[in-house]
Design a protein around this motif. Structure first.
Motif, mmCIF file in Angstrom:
data_model
loop_
_atom_site.group_PDB
_atom_site.id
_atom_site.type_symbol
_atom_site.label_atom_id
_atom_site.label_comp_id
_atom_site.label_asym_id
_atom_site.label_seq_id
_atom_site.Cartn_x
_atom_site.Cartn_y
_atom_site.Cartn_z
ATOM 1 N N LEU A 115 -112.847 -7.147 -60.541
ATOM 2 C CA LEU A 115 -113.541 -7.460 -59.289
ATOM 3 C C LEU A 115 -114.580 -6.402 -58.946
ATOM 4 N N TYR A 116 -114.230 -5.139 -59.143
ATOM 5 C CA TYR A 116 -115.168 -4.061 -58.873
ATOM 6 C C TYR A 116 -116.366 -4.137 -59.817
ATOM 7 N N GLU A 122 -117.578 -6.826 -61.178
ATOM 8 C CA GLU A 122 -118.416 -7.947 -60.752
ATOM 9 C C GLU A 122 -119.247 -7.549 -59.528
ATOM 10 N N ALA A 123 -118.650 -6.832 -58.599
ATOM 11 C CA ALA A 123 -119.399 -6.370 -57.423
ATOM 12 C C ALA A 123 -120.528 -5.440 -57.853
ATOM 13 N N ARG A 124 -120.266 -4.598 -58.810
ATOM 14 C CA ARG A 124 -121.291 -3.666 -59.288
ATOM 15 C C ARG A 124 -122.439 -4.424 -59.959
ATOM 16 N N SER A 166 -123.272 -7.497 -59.267
ATOM 17 C CA SER A 166 -123.923 -8.297 -58.226
ATOM 18 C C SER A 166 -124.903 -7.489 -57.393
ATOM 19 N N CYS A 167 -124.625 -6.211 -57.219
ATOM 20 C CA CYS A 167 -125.514 -5.360 -56.405
ATOM 21 C C CYS A 167 -125.680 -4.014 -57.114
ATOM 22 N N CYS A 172 -120.863 -0.320 -53.863
ATOM 23 C CA CYS A 172 -120.326 -1.263 -54.861
ATOM 24 C C CYS A 172 -119.993 -0.538 -56.158
#
Length: 126
Positions: free
Chosen positions: A13-14, A16-18, A20-21, A27
């Motif tokens: 999840l982390y 993917e957040a990284r 994404s942004c 992030c």
């Protein structure tokens, strides 16, 4: 061991957040926290360095999480104090965050959250 058990499932999840942004330091630092907890320090240090160069800079609260994941609790407390000083709404999560659990018995940690509650920080940030 407990740190790794908590961080392992969240690493994807982390990441993917990284992705994404990519320019957002907060992030990036979520992934670094998980990697430190898993003992993957070299990889985490690289992310930490990159986040330190980001604009805007990472929030003091998120940096405090990273320091707690690294077991650098004095540094984490100093960053939590900075977070409280700028009334970062993320600060409120620190009193119950598992990352700060080892600090819950610390007199400075307790005094910081007690002082913020007494000044009405909770009501102002919610």
């Amino acid at each position: 061991a407990r740190d790794g058990a908590m961080a392992g499932p969240n690493l994807a999840l982390y990441r993917e957040a990284r992705r994404s942004c990519p320019g957002h330091a907060d992030c990036q630092l979520g992934e670094a926290c998980a990697l430190f907890a898993l003992g993957r320090n070299e990889e985490a240090e690289g992310i930490l360095r990159a986040a330190g160069e980001a604009t805007p800079p990472p929030s003091p609260y998120v940096l405090a999480e990273v320091m707690a994941a690294r077991h650098r609790y004095d540094d984490a407390l100093a960053l939590l104090q900075q977070s409280a000083a700028v009334r970062d709404p993320l600060f409120l999560a620190g009193s119950t965050s598992p990352l700060f659990e080892p600090m819950h018995g610390d007199v400075g940690f307790q005094a910081l959250y007690r002082s913020c509650r007494a000044r009405g920080f909770e009501a102002a940030a919610s």
